[in-house]
Design an enzyme around this catalytic site. Structure first.
Site, short mmCIF file in Angstrom:
data_model
loop_
_atom_site.label_atom_id
_atom_site.label_comp_id
_atom_site.label_asym_id
_atom_site.label_seq_id
_atom_site.Cartn_x
_atom_site.Cartn_y
_atom_site.Cartn_z
N ASP A 52 -19.86 -56.15 16.92
CA ASP A 52 -21.22 -56.03 17.46
C ASP A 52 -22.08 -57.28 17.25
OD1 ASP A 52 -20.24 -53.40 17.60
OD2 ASP A 52 -21.34 -52.78 15.81
N GLU A 222 -22.57 -47.25 25.14
CA GLU A 222 -23.34 -47.76 24.00
C GLU A 222 -23.51 -49.27 24.16
OE1 GLU A 222 -20.72 -46.53 20.90
OE2 GLU A 222 -19.27 -48.15 21.26
#
Length: 500
Positions: A52, A222
């Protein structure tokens, strides 16, 4: 603020460049202008399991803030990495920990950095809440320096509830040219946008009085991310399962930061020859240019643990109409960063020095990348330092272990006397072809292997006429690497790509 658009900020940089004023800026404020096709010194670009990544530019440095990709209960801190050139990275450990956040216990995810009015903000998700009765959600921490330490700004989550079905995770913060800050976030297949007030620690409202506006595009899962280029707003997100090979990045474009956003294309996906599970990205624009890079995480092909994710970046290109070209995960390593991340050795003593990958004299030491190419073009610089043997490139390798011919696959090498050899190994050696080329003692040779089906060609220095050309279909695909036999050698400028 992070440089994400070619709007006002980029126009200011262009003005400085055209006026010759960039040279007057101090080194602390001048941003390096790299022009790479990928992470030229190799992906992953930092060591360790991370995911991420979000990237910002602060005070002339590129800063990457990732999730610590560890078992759920061990995700209790965040590290950061800084670089002036996207090659050499400095690790900043524990810029934020749960010890500094009274309400956060674990699952600290997806940091989003942004600077405003001399303060550095880091937005994060924690506790992976599953319903509105649990404590957790999206928080915000603040520091006086990019490397922290970051402290809880509120003593509670900024967003602690599910709104429009969106789990409060995976936030990204974007400041538009007019100064309005927005946060894009959401898991569980729902994506919201909210306005941030100038204090960056409270939420504003839209013109209709609402706080949470749902903007979920098709196939959203997401990891939303927003950037701006030439007046267009680009929303990117991840789809598929985060532990699966189908994890990928798609995008939409709009004339407004709040949409509507309709999916245009999937632009980053796994490559069965390079890596799997590529997703949860961010983007950076080199100031004063139209050079863009996409930062993301991916999983090595041989890894099965879901948390074994690594940080990577590649070049991102645009079509004339502003749409994004599909991104190829390229394989290169020029060892300019002083390490050999991603390489696994089998015998020998290996090191990186002077921007080259070196190995001492050995009877068969090899080092491999975790690739699985079938048809490819493989280039590298090979310098044979000493010994009576040869050094060169291995390819389509499986079942590697320590030993001269302890692998299944092919090898093409060159000796100090100029003998070029191509052969096949499977516990023993089968020679497929030899040739001669002119050499000088200690000289460096550009070697190329092209393999398409059973056709294998070996080039040395002259990239037009192969020294050896054979047909052998024993091995169809496997890893790429480098090898020595009864010699010491060094390697540089490795590049592997699918044959066209």
């Amino acid at each position: 603020m992070p440089v994400r658009s070619t709007g006002f900020v980029a126009k200011c940089w262009a003005a400085l460049l055209s006026g010759g004023l960039l040279a007057m800026l101090s080194p602390s404020t001048a941003v390096a202008l790299p022009e790479y096709s990928t992470a030229e010194a190799g992906n992953p670009f930092v060591d360790g399991w991370y995911a991420d990544p979000d990237i910002a530019i602060y005070d002339g440095k590129y800063w990457v803030f990732p999730t610590a990709s560890k078992p759920y209960a061990e995700q209790t801190h965040l590290d950061a990495f800084s670089s002036t050139d996207l090659i050499h990275w400095t690790k900043h450990s524990n810029v934020l920990t749960t010890a500094d956040i009274t309400w956060a216990k674990y699952a600290v995810w997806a940091p989003a950095p942004v600077e405003r009015d001399g303060k550095y903000y880091l937005y994060f998700a924690a506790n992976d809440i599953q319903n509105n009765s649990q404590l957790g959600g999206i928080g915000v921490a603040v520091a006086d320096r990019p490397e922290g330490p970051y402290k809880d700004a509120l003593g509670k989550p900024l967003i602690s509830q599910f709104h429009n079905g969106a789990q409060p995770i995976d936030q990204d913060v974007f400041i538009d040219d007019d100064g309005q800050a927005y946060m894009y976030y959401g898991g569980w297949h729902h994506n919201n946008v909210v306005k941030l007030n100038p204090d960056m620690t409270s939420l504003g409202t839209f013109d209709d009085g609402s706080t949470y506006k749902e903007i979920t595009p098709e196939n959203y899962v997401e990891g939303s991310y927003m950037f701006k280029r030439n007046g267009k707003y680009y929303l990117m997100w991840s789809e598929g399962g985060w532990t699966g090979p189908d994890y990928s990045v798609s995008y939409a474009m709009s004339d407004s930061p709040t949409g509507p956003f309709q999916k245009i294309d999937k632009v980053l996906a796994q490559d069965p020859a390079v890596a799997k599970g590529s997703g949860h990205n961010s983007v950076v624009n080199v100031p004063g240019t139209d050079t863009w890079y996409i930062f993301y995480h991916r999983r090595p092909l041989s890894e099965t643990d879901g948390n074994h994710r690594q940080l990577a970046y590649d070049r991102m290109y645009f079509n004339p109409d502003g749409t994004i070209r599909r991104i190829a995960m390229q394989v290169k390593d020029n060892f300019a960063d002083g390490n050999a991340l991603g390489w696994k050795t089998y015998g020998g003593t290996w090191s990186v020095a002077g921007g080259r990958y070196r190995v001492g004299r050995d009877l068969g030491a090899k080092s491999l990348l975790d690739t699985n190419f079938a048809d490819f073009t493989y280039d590298a610089d090979v310098t044979v330092n000493s010994g009576a043997g040869d050094a060169g490139l291995t390819f389509r390798v499986t079942k590697p272990s320590v030993g001269p011919d302890s692998y299944s696959g092919y090898y093409a090498g060159i000796s100090p006397s100029g003998k070029v050899v191509l052969g096949r190994a499977n516990g023993s050696w089968t020679e497929l072809g030899t040739a001669r080329t002119s050499v000088a003692p200690g000289s460096t040779h550009r070697m190329r292997v092209t393999a398409v089906g059973s056709s294998i060609k070996v080039f040395v220095d002259d990239m037009k006429t192969p020294k050896i050309s054979v047909s052998d279909g024993t091995y169809a695909s496997g890893a790429n690497g480098v090898r020595v036999f009864n010699t010491a050698a060094s390697f540089d400028n490795v590049a592997i790509g699918t044959a066209r």
